[in-house]
Design an enzyme around this catalytic site. Structure first.
Site, PDB file in Angstrom:
ATOM      1  N   PRO A   9       7.514 -58.637 -24.772  1.00 24.17           N
ATOM      2  CA  PRO A   9       6.846 -59.683 -24.010  1.00 24.17           C
ATOM      3  C   PRO A   9       5.920 -60.585 -24.819  1.00 24.17           C
ATOM      4  CG  PRO A   9       5.963 -57.511 -23.455  1.00 24.17           C
ATOM      5  CD  PRO A   9       7.197 -57.289 -24.274  1.00 24.17           C
ATOM      6  N   ASN A  10       5.979 -61.843 -24.473  1.00 28.13           N
ATOM      7  CA  ASN A  10       5.106 -62.897 -25.009  1.00 28.13           C
ATOM      8  C   ASN A  10       5.431 -63.329 -26.438  1.00 28.13           C
ATOM      9  OD1 ASN A  10       3.444 -63.051 -22.609  1.00 28.13           O
ATOM     10  ND2 ASN A  10       2.673 -61.043 -23.191  1.00 28.13           N
ATOM     11  N   ARG A  17       0.725 -68.907 -28.834  1.00 26.74           N
ATOM     12  CA  ARG A  17      -0.033 -67.713 -28.509  1.00 26.74           C
ATOM     13  C   ARG A  17      -0.973 -67.285 -29.643  1.00 26.74           C
ATOM     14  NH1 ARG A  17       2.581 -61.710 -28.532  1.00 26.74           N
ATOM     15  NH2 ARG A  17       0.756 -60.775 -27.544  1.00 26.74           N
ATOM     16  N   TYR A  22      -1.264 -64.577 -34.693  1.00 25.17           N
ATOM     17  CA  TYR A  22       0.198 -64.546 -34.876  1.00 25.17           C
ATOM     18  C   TYR A  22       0.750 -65.720 -35.675  1.00 25.17           C
ATOM     19  CZ  TYR A  22      -0.298 -60.966 -31.299  1.00 25.17           C
ATOM     20  OH  TYR A  22      -0.668 -59.832 -30.610  1.00 25.17           O
ATOM     21  N   ASN A  73      10.153 -54.996 -32.020  1.00 17.31           N
ATOM     22  CA  ASN A  73       8.743 -55.280 -31.832  1.00 17.31           C
ATOM     23  C   ASN A  73       8.526 -55.198 -30.316  1.00 17.31           C
ATOM     24  OD1 ASN A  73       6.180 -56.171 -31.504  1.00 17.31           O
ATOM     25  ND2 ASN A  73       6.360 -57.951 -32.858  1.00 17.31           N
ATOM     26  N   ALA A  76       3.355 -55.658 -26.309  1.00 18.47           N
ATOM     27  CA  ALA A  76       2.374 -54.870 -25.549  1.00 18.47           C
ATOM     28  C   ALA A  76       2.943 -53.528 -25.074  1.00 18.47           C
ATOM     29  CB  ALA A  76       1.882 -55.678 -24.359  1.00 18.47           C
ATOM     30  N   GLU A  97      10.200 -49.973 -36.327  1.00 22.78           N
ATOM     31  CA  GLU A  97       9.221 -50.680 -35.482  1.00 22.78           C
ATOM     32  C   GLU A  97       8.516 -51.734 -36.338  1.00 22.78           C
ATOM     33  OE1 GLU A  97       6.123 -47.953 -34.420  1.00 22.78           O
ATOM     34  OE2 GLU A  97       5.102 -49.368 -33.090  1.00 22.78           O
ATOM     35  N   HIS A  99       5.464 -54.968 -36.269  1.00 24.49           N
ATOM     36  CA  HIS A  99       4.406 -55.747 -35.611  1.00 24.49           C
ATOM     37  C   HIS A  99       3.948 -56.844 -36.556  1.00 24.49           C
ATOM     38  CE1 HIS A  99       4.141 -52.821 -32.426  1.00 24.49           C
ATOM     39  NE2 HIS A  99       4.201 -51.890 -33.352  1.00 24.49           N
ATOM     40  N   ARG A 106      -7.197 -53.814 -34.891  1.00 20.18           N
ATOM     41  CA  ARG A 106      -7.555 -54.661 -33.745  1.00 20.18           C
ATOM     42  C   ARG A 106      -8.234 -53.798 -32.674  1.00 20.18           C
ATOM     43  NH1 ARG A 106      -2.461 -58.058 -32.074  1.00 20.18           N
ATOM     44  NH2 ARG A 106      -4.054 -59.020 -30.748  1.00 20.18           N
TER      45      ARG A 106
HETATM   46  C1  DQA Z   1       2.294 -57.097 -31.525  1.00 18.38           C
HETATM   47  C2  DQA Z   1       0.984 -56.327 -31.381  1.00 18.38           C
HETATM   48  C3  DQA Z   1       0.777 -55.867 -29.944  1.00 18.38           C
HETATM   49  O1  DQA Z   1      -0.437 -55.138 -29.827  1.00 18.38           O
HETATM   50  C4  DQA Z   1       0.719 -57.060 -29.021  1.00 18.38           C
HETATM   51  O2  DQA Z   1       0.599 -56.638 -27.678  1.00 18.38           O
HETATM   52  C5  DQA Z   1       1.855 -57.981 -29.188  1.00 18.38           C
HETATM   53  C6  DQA Z   1       2.370 -58.251 -30.538  1.00 18.38           C
HETATM   54  C7  DQA Z   1       2.456 -57.686 -32.940  1.00 18.38           C
HETATM   55  O3  DQA Z   1       3.570 -58.103 -33.269  1.00 18.38           O
HETATM   56  O4  DQA Z   1       1.495 -57.754 -33.709  1.00 18.38           O
HETATM   57  O5  DQA Z   1       2.323 -58.590 -28.238  1.00 18.38           O
HETATM   58  O6  DQA Z   1       3.368 -56.209 -31.316  1.00 18.38           O
END
Ligand code: DQA
Length: 143
Positions: A9-10, A17, A22, A73, A76, A97, A99, A106
Protein backbone atom coordinates in the site's frame (compact mmCIF):
# COMPACT_ATOMS: atom_id res chain seq x y z
CA UNK A 1 13.88 -18.09 -13.91
CA UNK A 2 10.77 -16.03 -13.20
CA UNK A 3 10.35 -13.66 -10.28
CA UNK A 4 7.44 -11.71 -8.88
CA UNK A 5 7.92 -8.24 -7.41
CA UNK A 6 5.14 -7.22 -5.02
CA UNK A 7 4.65 -3.69 -3.73
CA UNK A 8 2.20 -2.96 -0.95
CA UNK A 9 0.00 0.00 0.00
CA UNK A 10 0.84 3.59 -0.85
CA UNK A 11 3.94 2.71 -2.86
CA UNK A 12 1.93 3.79 -5.93
CA UNK A 13 2.20 7.31 -4.45
CA UNK A 14 6.00 7.42 -4.49
CA UNK A 15 7.20 10.87 -5.46
CA UNK A 16 4.19 12.48 -3.79
CA UNK A 17 4.43 10.59 -0.55
CA UNK A 18 6.80 11.88 2.18
CA UNK A 19 9.61 12.73 -0.29
CA UNK A 20 12.00 13.43 2.59
CA UNK A 21 11.78 9.70 3.41
CA UNK A 22 11.03 8.02 0.08
CA UNK A 23 12.58 10.47 -2.41
CA UNK A 24 11.21 12.43 -5.36
CA UNK A 25 11.05 9.69 -7.94
CA UNK A 26 7.65 8.22 -8.78
CA UNK A 27 6.38 4.64 -8.95
CA UNK A 28 6.97 4.43 -12.72
CA UNK A 29 10.67 5.19 -12.11
CA UNK A 30 10.83 2.38 -9.57
CA UNK A 31 9.22 -0.01 -12.07
CA UNK A 32 11.74 1.09 -14.74
CA UNK A 33 14.63 0.31 -12.38
CA UNK A 34 13.13 -3.12 -11.66
CA UNK A 35 12.63 -3.75 -15.41
CA UNK A 36 16.24 -2.75 -16.18
CA UNK A 37 17.65 -4.91 -13.38
CA UNK A 38 15.73 -7.98 -14.51
CA UNK A 39 16.66 -7.37 -18.14
CA UNK A 40 20.38 -7.16 -17.24
CA UNK A 41 20.13 -10.47 -15.40
CA UNK A 42 17.99 -12.11 -18.07
CA UNK A 43 15.22 -12.81 -15.58
CA UNK A 44 11.52 -12.91 -16.48
CA UNK A 45 9.45 -10.86 -14.06
CA UNK A 46 6.11 -9.40 -13.18
CA UNK A 47 5.45 -6.37 -10.99
CA UNK A 48 2.30 -6.25 -8.87
CA UNK A 49 1.14 -3.41 -6.63
CA UNK A 50 -1.91 -3.35 -4.40
CA UNK A 51 -3.27 -1.32 -1.52
CA UNK A 52 -5.27 -4.34 -0.31
CA UNK A 53 -3.98 -7.06 2.00
CA UNK A 54 -6.28 -9.77 0.58
CA UNK A 55 -5.23 -8.98 -3.00
CA UNK A 56 -1.59 -9.45 -1.98
CA UNK A 57 -2.44 -12.76 -0.28
CA UNK A 58 -4.30 -13.87 -3.46
CA UNK A 59 -1.33 -12.92 -5.63
CA UNK A 60 1.11 -14.88 -3.43
CA UNK A 61 -1.17 -17.95 -3.51
CA UNK A 62 -1.47 -17.62 -7.29
CA UNK A 63 2.35 -17.47 -7.61
CA UNK A 64 2.63 -21.12 -6.55
CA UNK A 65 4.00 -23.14 -9.46
CA UNK A 66 4.43 -20.01 -11.60
CA UNK A 67 7.27 -18.06 -9.98
CA UNK A 68 10.66 -19.19 -8.65
CA UNK A 69 11.15 -16.27 -6.29
CA UNK A 70 9.48 -13.21 -4.81
CA UNK A 71 10.77 -9.75 -3.91
CA UNK A 72 8.27 -8.01 -1.67
CA UNK A 73 7.95 -4.58 -0.14
CA UNK A 74 4.83 -5.16 1.97
CA UNK A 75 4.91 -1.48 3.03
CA UNK A 76 2.70 -0.90 6.12
CA UNK A 77 1.60 -4.58 6.08
CA UNK A 78 5.18 -5.46 7.02
CA UNK A 79 4.34 -4.54 10.58
CA UNK A 80 0.85 -6.01 10.83
CA UNK A 81 0.19 -8.85 8.42
CA UNK A 82 0.25 -12.41 9.70
CA UNK A 83 -1.87 -13.22 6.61
CA UNK A 84 0.91 -12.22 4.19
CA UNK A 85 3.49 -14.07 6.31
CA UNK A 86 1.30 -17.21 6.28
CA UNK A 87 0.75 -16.98 2.51
CA UNK A 88 4.51 -16.78 1.88
CA UNK A 89 5.10 -19.74 4.21
CA UNK A 90 2.30 -21.71 2.53
CA UNK A 91 3.74 -21.44 -0.99
CA UNK A 92 7.38 -21.77 0.20
CA UNK A 93 8.69 -19.53 -2.58
CA UNK A 94 12.09 -18.00 -1.66
CA UNK A 95 11.39 -14.39 -0.76
CA UNK A 96 13.54 -11.29 -0.30
CA UNK A 97 12.02 -8.43 1.68
CA UNK A 98 12.88 -4.88 0.67
CA UNK A 99 12.21 -1.46 2.19
CA UNK A 100 13.13 1.89 0.69
CA UNK A 101 13.72 3.44 4.11
CA UNK A 102 15.60 2.04 7.10
CA UNK A 103 12.69 0.71 9.16
CA UNK A 104 14.96 0.21 12.16
CA UNK A 105 15.72 3.90 12.51
CA UNK A 106 12.16 5.24 12.33
CA UNK A 107 9.10 4.78 14.57
CA UNK A 108 9.26 2.03 17.18
CA UNK A 109 6.34 0.15 15.55
CA UNK A 110 8.24 -0.14 12.26
CA UNK A 111 11.06 -2.14 13.87
CA UNK A 112 9.04 -5.34 13.86
CA UNK A 113 8.55 -7.15 10.56
CA UNK A 114 6.37 -10.27 10.27
CA UNK A 115 7.81 -10.84 6.79
CA UNK A 116 11.38 -11.11 8.13
CA UNK A 117 10.29 -14.34 9.84
CA UNK A 118 10.24 -16.05 6.43
CA UNK A 119 12.42 -13.88 4.15
CA UNK A 120 15.83 -15.24 3.11
CA UNK A 121 17.13 -11.66 3.28
CA UNK A 122 15.91 -8.18 4.17
CA UNK A 123 17.28 -5.14 2.34
CA UNK A 124 16.50 -1.71 3.79
CA UNK A 125 17.57 1.91 3.75
CA UNK A 126 19.10 1.89 0.27
CA UNK A 127 16.31 3.82 -1.47
CA UNK A 128 15.14 2.48 -4.86
CA UNK A 129 18.59 0.88 -5.28
CA UNK A 130 17.53 -1.63 -2.62
CA UNK A 131 15.28 -3.32 -5.19
CA UNK A 132 18.32 -3.94 -7.41
CA UNK A 133 20.22 -5.43 -4.47
CA UNK A 134 17.19 -7.57 -3.53
CA UNK A 135 16.68 -8.88 -7.09
CA UNK A 136 20.41 -9.65 -7.47
CA UNK A 137 20.45 -11.50 -4.16
CA UNK A 138 17.40 -13.56 -5.16
CA UNK A 139 18.96 -14.29 -8.56
CA UNK A 140 22.21 -15.53 -6.91
CA UNK A 141 20.20 -17.65 -4.48
CA UNK A 142 18.09 -19.26 -7.23
CA UNK A 143 20.69 -19.83 -9.91
C1 DQA B 1 8.33 0.90 3.71
C2 DQA B 1 8.46 1.13 5.21
C3 DQA B 1 7.13 0.90 5.92
O1 DQA B 1 7.27 1.10 7.32
C4 DQA B 1 6.09 1.86 5.39
O2 DQA B 1 4.83 1.60 5.99
C5 DQA B 1 5.98 1.85 3.92
C6 DQA B 1 7.21 1.74 3.11
C7 DQA B 1 9.62 1.26 2.96
O3 DQA B 1 9.74 0.88 1.79
O4 DQA B 1 10.51 1.92 3.51
O5 DQA B 1 4.91 2.03 3.36
O6 DQA B 1 8.08 -0.47 3.48
Amino acid sequence: MKILIINGPNLNLLGLREPEIYGNQNYASLCALIDDTCKELGVDHEIFQSNHEGAIVDKIQDAYGKFDGIVINPAAYTHTSVAILDALKAVSIPTVEVHISDINSRDEFRKHSYISLTAIKTVMGLGFEGYKVAIEHLYDFLK
